[in-house]
Scaffold this active site. Structure first.
Site, PDB file in Angstrom:
ATOM      1  N   ILE A   1       0.997  -1.134  -0.028  1.00  0.00           N
ATOM      2  CA  ILE A   1      -0.004  -0.108   0.164  1.00  0.00           C
ATOM      3  C   ILE A   1       0.793   1.270   0.085  1.00  0.00           C
ATOM      4  O   ILE A   1       2.015   1.180   0.774  1.00  0.00           O
ATOM      5  CB  ILE A   1      -0.939   0.205   1.364  1.00  0.00           C
ATOM      6  CG1 ILE A   1      -1.930   1.053   1.172  1.00  0.00           C
ATOM      7  CG2 ILE A   1      -0.250   0.085   2.547  1.00  0.00           C
ATOM      8  CD1 ILE A   1      -3.130   1.033   2.003  1.00  0.00           C
ATOM      9  N   ALA A   2       0.442   2.245  -0.685  1.00  0.00           N
ATOM     10  CA  ALA A   2       1.535   3.453  -0.812  1.00  0.00           C
ATOM     11  C   ALA A   2       0.459   4.579  -1.364  1.00  0.00           C
ATOM     12  O   ALA A   2      -0.395   4.438  -1.990  1.00  0.00           O
ATOM     13  CB  ALA A   2       2.419   3.446  -1.956  1.00  0.00           C
ATOM     14  N   VAL A   3       0.657   5.859  -0.725  1.00  0.00           N
ATOM     15  CA  VAL A   3       0.033   6.933  -0.735  1.00  0.00           C
ATOM     16  C   VAL A   3       0.803   8.108  -1.272  1.00  0.00           C
ATOM     17  O   VAL A   3       2.181   8.257  -0.690  1.00  0.00           O
ATOM     18  CB  VAL A   3      -0.868   7.273   0.410  1.00  0.00           C
ATOM     19  CG1 VAL A   3      -1.258   8.828   0.521  1.00  0.00           C
ATOM     20  CG2 VAL A   3      -1.925   6.477   0.678  1.00  0.00           C
TER      21      VAL A   3
ATOM     22  N   GLU B   1       3.101  -8.381   6.232  1.00  0.00           N
ATOM     23  CA  GLU B   1       4.210  -8.119   6.753  1.00  0.00           C
ATOM     24  C   GLU B   1       4.795  -6.513   6.445  1.00  0.00           C
ATOM     25  O   GLU B   1       4.379  -5.906   5.673  1.00  0.00           O
ATOM     26  CB  GLU B   1       5.216  -8.935   6.106  1.00  0.00           C
ATOM     27  CG  GLU B   1       5.474 -10.428   6.378  1.00  0.00           C
ATOM     28  CD  GLU B   1       4.719 -11.014   5.487  1.00  0.00           C
ATOM     29  OE1 GLU B   1       4.252 -10.755   4.179  1.00  0.00           O
ATOM     30  OE2 GLU B   1       4.306 -12.138   5.707  1.00  0.00           O
TER      31      GLU B   1
ATOM     32  N   TYR C   1      -1.258   0.659  10.586  1.00  0.00           N
ATOM     33  CA  TYR C   1      -2.200  -0.655  11.012  1.00  0.00           C
ATOM     34  C   TYR C   1      -2.535  -0.976  12.141  1.00  0.00           C
ATOM     35  O   TYR C   1      -3.487  -1.533  12.523  1.00  0.00           O
ATOM     36  CB  TYR C   1      -0.706  -1.788  10.603  1.00  0.00           C
ATOM     37  CG  TYR C   1      -0.308  -1.720   9.177  1.00  0.00           C
ATOM     38  CD1 TYR C   1      -1.212  -1.447   7.897  1.00  0.00           C
ATOM     39  CD2 TYR C   1       0.935  -1.927   8.845  1.00  0.00           C
ATOM     40  CE1 TYR C   1      -0.798  -1.375   6.512  1.00  0.00           C
ATOM     41  CE2 TYR C   1       1.446  -1.814   7.535  1.00  0.00           C
ATOM     42  CZ  TYR C   1       0.681  -1.531   6.421  1.00  0.00           C
ATOM     43  OH  TYR C   1       1.200  -1.528   5.130  1.00  0.00           O
TER      44      TYR C   1
HETATM   45  C1  LIG Z   1       1.698   3.919   5.102  1.00  0.00           C
HETATM   46  C2  LIG Z   1       1.151   4.984   4.264  1.00  0.00           C
HETATM   47  C3  LIG Z   1       0.438   4.212   3.294  1.00  0.00           C
HETATM   48  C4  LIG Z   1      -0.093   5.611   5.149  1.00  0.00           C
HETATM   49  O1  LIG Z   1      -0.797   6.390   4.324  1.00  0.00           O
HETATM   50  P1  LIG Z   1      -1.797   7.758   4.671  1.00  0.00           P
HETATM   51  O2  LIG Z   1      -2.712   8.112   3.533  1.00  0.00           O
HETATM   52  O3  LIG Z   1      -0.845   8.603   5.487  1.00  0.00           O
HETATM   53  O4  LIG Z   1      -2.534   7.209   6.038  1.00  0.00           O
HETATM   54  P2  LIG Z   1      -3.859   7.523   6.577  1.00  0.00           P
HETATM   55  O5  LIG Z   1      -4.033   9.170   6.537  1.00  0.00           O
HETATM   56  O6  LIG Z   1      -5.107   6.816   5.987  1.00  0.00           O
HETATM   57  O7  LIG Z   1      -3.949   7.336   8.177  1.00  0.00           O
HETATM   58  C5  LIG Z   1      -4.726   6.170   8.688  1.00  0.00           C
HETATM   59  C6  LIG Z   1      -4.738   6.426  10.192  1.00  0.00           C
HETATM   60  O8  LIG Z   1      -3.223   6.123  10.761  1.00  0.00           O
HETATM   61  C7  LIG Z   1      -3.074   7.589  11.534  1.00  0.00           C
HETATM   62  N1  LIG Z   1      -1.653   7.735  11.013  1.00  0.00           N
HETATM   63  C8  LIG Z   1      -1.084   8.267   9.724  1.00  0.00           C
HETATM   64  N2  LIG Z   1       0.100   8.489   9.909  1.00  0.00           N
HETATM   65  C9  LIG Z   1       0.485   8.338  11.101  1.00  0.00           C
HETATM   66  C10 LIG Z   1       1.726   8.689  11.847  1.00  0.00           C
HETATM   67  N3  LIG Z   1       2.773   8.892  11.221  1.00  0.00           N
HETATM   68  N4  LIG Z   1       1.579   8.460  13.246  1.00  0.00           N
HETATM   69  C11 LIG Z   1       0.591   7.978  13.836  1.00  0.00           C
HETATM   70  N5  LIG Z   1      -0.593   7.835  13.262  1.00  0.00           N
HETATM   71  C12 LIG Z   1      -0.673   8.082  11.978  1.00  0.00           C
HETATM   72  C13 LIG Z   1      -3.739   8.600  10.861  1.00  0.00           C
HETATM   73  O9  LIG Z   1      -4.343   9.396  11.756  1.00  0.00           O
HETATM   74  C14 LIG Z   1      -5.213   7.759  10.688  1.00  0.00           C
HETATM   75  O10 LIG Z   1      -5.831   7.469  11.775  1.00  0.00           O
HETATM   76  P3  LIG Z   1      -7.584   7.646  11.806  1.00  0.00           P
HETATM   77  O11 LIG Z   1      -7.994   6.679  10.707  1.00  0.00           O
HETATM   78  O12 LIG Z   1      -7.975   7.325  13.045  1.00  0.00           O
HETATM   79  O13 LIG Z   1      -7.820   9.187  11.099  1.00  0.00           O
HETATM   80  C15 LIG Z   1       1.955   6.211   3.593  1.00  0.00           C
HETATM   81  O14 LIG Z   1       2.680   6.643   4.517  1.00  0.00           O
HETATM   82  C16 LIG Z   1       2.944   5.444   2.718  1.00  0.00           C
HETATM   83  O15 LIG Z   1       2.735   5.394   1.526  1.00  0.00           O
HETATM   84  N6  LIG Z   1       4.082   5.287   2.912  1.00  0.00           N
HETATM   85  C17 LIG Z   1       4.918   4.720   2.012  1.00  0.00           C
HETATM   86  C18 LIG Z   1       4.894   3.419   1.537  1.00  0.00           C
HETATM   87  C19 LIG Z   1       4.865   2.367   2.804  1.00  0.00           C
HETATM   88  O16 LIG Z   1       5.699   2.423   3.577  1.00  0.00           O
HETATM   89  N7  LIG Z   1       3.998   1.334   2.708  1.00  0.00           N
HETATM   90  C20 LIG Z   1       3.763   0.142   3.554  1.00  0.00           C
HETATM   91  C21 LIG Z   1       4.513  -0.865   3.112  1.00  0.00           C
HETATM   92  S1  LIG Z   1       4.247  -2.047   4.681  1.00  0.00           S
END
Ligand SMILES: CC(C)(COP(=O)(O)OP(=O)(O)OC[C@H]1O[C@@H](n2cnc3c(N)ncnc32)[C@H](O)[C@@H]1OP(=O)(O)O)[C@@H](O)C(=O)NCCC(=O)NCCS
Length: 150
Positions: free
Chosen positions: A68-70, A102, A114
């Site tokens: 998953i990536a954003v 994982e 997660y």
């Molecule tokens: C991991 C990733 C996909 C998260 O995407 P995101 O769109 O920023 O996440 P969201 O905004 O949907 O956050 C979901 C929840 O986690 C919380 N959250 C997000 N980032 C956080 C942080 N750094 N610390 C604590 N909580 C966090 C949000 O507040 C949200 O909580 P809620 O649902 O209660 O409002 C993004 O950071 C990413 O693309 N990372 C790079 C790729 C990666 O590492 N992928 C995972 C491979 S295992």
């Protein structure tokens, strides 16, 4: 997601990852599409730009979140939550009760997302990921979709 989306997904993910070397390759996406895995992209409604991607592999009575990536400009805005919500809905529709993944222990942002979603840590795979100067463990996490509110 289609094959045409791959170049934009690769660009988006390389910028999103804290370590671009950890981003998925073109081959990863091509083989996921060929294998018929669950794949979704999220596009910006105004520009059509790809701002999120999620890939999962279905097994017997379980689903495995592979990636998953954003887009980095959209981190923290709920896009991952939205993509995961679509995955949960597909799992529930198919009667799949468990979701596995994982994650690198060093990926604190992903871990926080997660945990917030209700995934629990159930094990460690030693030396699962390549890392600079060696290997890194993977945390194995599981979400029970019957119990979870997510
Ligand atoms: C991991 C990733 C996909 C998260 O995407 P995101 O769109 O920023 O996440 P969201 O905004 O949907 O956050 C979901 C929840 O986690 C919380 N959250 C997000 N980032 C956080 C942080 N750094 N610390 C604590 N909580 C966090 C949000 O507040 C949200 O909580 P809620 O649902 O209660 O409002 C993004 O950071 C990413 O693309 N990372 C790079 C790729 C990666 O590492 N992928 C995972 C491979 S295992």
């Amino acid at each position: 997601m289609t094959e045409d989306d791959i170049p934009a997904v690769l660009d988006m993910e390389r910028l999103a990852c804290p370590h671009p070397a950890h981003a998925w390759s073109e081959d990863n996406y091509r083989s996921s599409l060929r294998s018929g895995y669950w794949t979704r992209v999220r596009t910006h409604l105004g520009t059509g730009q790809i701002i999120g991607v999620c890939v999962a592999m279905d097994g017997v009575d379980e689903m495995h979140l592979l990636n998953i990536a954003v887009d980095k400009d959209w981190h923290g805005t709920g896009l991952a939550r939205g993509l995961l919500g679509a995955l949960y809905a597909s799992c529930r529709q198919a009667g799949v009760p468990l979701l596995w993944l994982e994650v690198r222990p060093s990926n604190e942002r992903a871990l926080a997302v997660y945990r917030r979603q209700g995934f629990v840590e159930v094990g460690v795979r030693k030396g699962y990921y390549p890392a600079p100067g060696g290997r890194e463990d993977a945390l194995v996490m599981r979400l029970d979709l019957k119990a979870a509110q997510a």
